[in-house]
Design an enzyme around this catalytic site. Structure first.
Site, PDB file in Angstrom:
ATOM      1  N   GLY A  46       0.847  -1.181   0.000  1.00 44.26           N
ATOM      2  CA  GLY A  46       0.000   0.000   0.000  1.00 44.26           C
ATOM      3  C   GLY A  46       0.891   1.243   0.000  1.00 44.26           C
ATOM      4  O   GLY A  46       1.501   1.557  -1.016  1.00 44.26           O
ATOM      5  N   SER A 113       6.592  -4.461  -1.793  1.00 42.62           N
ATOM      6  CA  SER A 113       6.140  -3.148  -2.232  1.00 42.62           C
ATOM      7  C   SER A 113       6.309  -2.162  -1.076  1.00 42.62           C
ATOM      8  O   SER A 113       7.407  -2.039  -0.538  1.00 42.62           O
ATOM      9  CB  SER A 113       4.698  -3.243  -2.740  1.00 42.62           C
ATOM     10  OG  SER A 113       4.310  -2.074  -3.418  1.00 42.62           O
ATOM     11  N   TRP A 114       5.239  -1.442  -0.665  1.00 43.83           N
ATOM     12  CA  TRP A 114       5.355  -0.610   0.531  1.00 43.83           C
ATOM     13  C   TRP A 114       5.828  -1.438   1.719  1.00 43.83           C
ATOM     14  O   TRP A 114       6.555  -0.939   2.587  1.00 43.83           O
ATOM     15  CB  TRP A 114       4.028   0.073   0.866  1.00 43.83           C
ATOM     16  CG  TRP A 114       3.924   0.439   2.315  1.00 43.83           C
ATOM     17  CD1 TRP A 114       3.187  -0.189   3.278  1.00 43.83           C
ATOM     18  CD2 TRP A 114       4.634   1.494   2.991  1.00 43.83           C
ATOM     19  NE1 TRP A 114       3.378   0.405   4.509  1.00 43.83           N
ATOM     20  CE2 TRP A 114       4.273   1.439   4.359  1.00 43.83           C
ATOM     21  CE3 TRP A 114       5.537   2.466   2.571  1.00 43.83           C
ATOM     22  CZ2 TRP A 114       4.767   2.322   5.306  1.00 43.83           C
ATOM     23  CZ3 TRP A 114       6.053   3.354   3.526  1.00 43.83           C
ATOM     24  CH2 TRP A 114       5.670   3.281   4.868  1.00 43.83           C
TER      25      TRP A 114
END
Length: 316
Positions: A46, A113-114
């Site tokens: 996210g 990712s995040w």
């Protein structure tokens, strides 16, 4: 050819609950696998994405005791889409609260990712608490990475999707700085405009994270409840540069020395250019580095998933 590895069979958690972390926030957590097994914590993407049941399946349940949690404001954590007291350093403190609650001296940290950004922030702050580090779709959250995804770069690869992303922004000034313009919409009082902006922001990401279109995945990003938390929290973090100094995570990569690790990155990762994963590899040469051909960003890309399962098995 070697057969590609895939997810372990579906599994239910052996414990779940809410942890009051203060500041008006409560985070939802689950523990799955074998109680007393090798401790690991999964950090979702996210920011604002939440975790899914499939994320439990990245670990051999006979070997691992895995903690998964929805970061502040998303998934089943409360308040939904809340931005107050929601920063990188609040999340780093939440990870420590969970570790202490479950009595782990150290644990394996897995972030994509995040989640890779948060994993690096946590590991560089608490290296003595990290037994191993697995990173997928590396994102170091520099201005260059933000500009690539929200100004000029991916827009050239996906001009049709970019047009949809810009559609809530009505002026040239807004379109010149989408992150700031979206912040005004996502924190404004017009609920209809807020939801439309959240969906446009979220769909842009869902449209660009796989090498080939994935309608089922995209449908999840288009869901209004999901999109509201995802867009508000992600925009909140990116507007504030995640409360990191420019280049901080690469600058402080020397703090990872001695931590075994694996970096897995898709060659054609659009949100997270491979350049930054390569830079981390050079700054942290002890970690295995795997640049996966024919793969985008999502953990579900076959080549990426294969290498992640091999990583959790190998470090288990």
């Amino acid at each position: 050819m070697t057969e590609l590895r895939s997810l372990y069979p579906a599994i239910e958690p052996f414990e779940s609950g809410m942890l009051d972390v203060g500041d008006g926030h409560a985070i939802y957590f689950e523990r799955s696998g074998t109680p007393g097994g090798k401790p690991a914590v999964f950090l979702h993407g996210g920011p604002g994405g939440g975790f899914s049941a499939n994320h439990r399946r990245l670990f051999d349940p006979a070997c691992y005791e895995v903690t998964l949690f929805d970061q502040r404001g998303c998934g089943r954590s409360t308040p939904h889409a809340g931005l107050e007291a929601n920063t990188t350093w609040h999340l780093v403190a939440d990870i420590e609260r969970l570790r202490e609650r479950f009595g782990h001296a150290k644990w394996q940290v897995f972030g994509g990712s995040w989640g890779s950004t948060l994993a690096l922030a946590y590991a560089e702050t608490h290296p003595e608490r990290v037994s191993e580090l697995i990173l997928r779709g590396v994102y170091t959250l520099t201005q260059g990475e933000l500009d690539w995804y929200y100004r000029f770069g991916v827009s050239q690869m996906f001009p049709d999707k970019w047009e949809g992303f810009l559609s809530p922004l009505k002026t040239a000034e807004e379109r010149a700085d989408p992150v700031s313009a979206y912040r005004r919409l996502l924190t404004g009082e017009d609920e209809a405009a807020k939801l439309a902006a959240a969906k446009a922001w979220s769909i842009w990401e869902g449209s660009t994270i796989t090498l080939l279109p994935d309608p089922a995945l995209l449908a999840g990003f288009a869901d209004g409840h999901y999109a509201l938390a995802f867009a508000r929290i992600e925009n909140h973090y990116f507007f504030h540069h995640a409360w990191l100094e420019e280049g901080q995570l690469l600058r402080d990569a020397h703090r990872l020395k001695g931590i075994p690790g694996v970096i897995v990155h898709g060659r054609y990762d659009m949100p997270c250019p491979a350049h930054y994963a390569w830079a981390l590899h050079k700054a942290w040469p002890e970690a295995e580095f795997h640049l996966i051909e024919g793969a985008g960003h999502a953990y579900s890309e076959p080549g990426i998933l294969d290498r992640l399962i091999r990583a959790t098995d190998g470090l288990g």
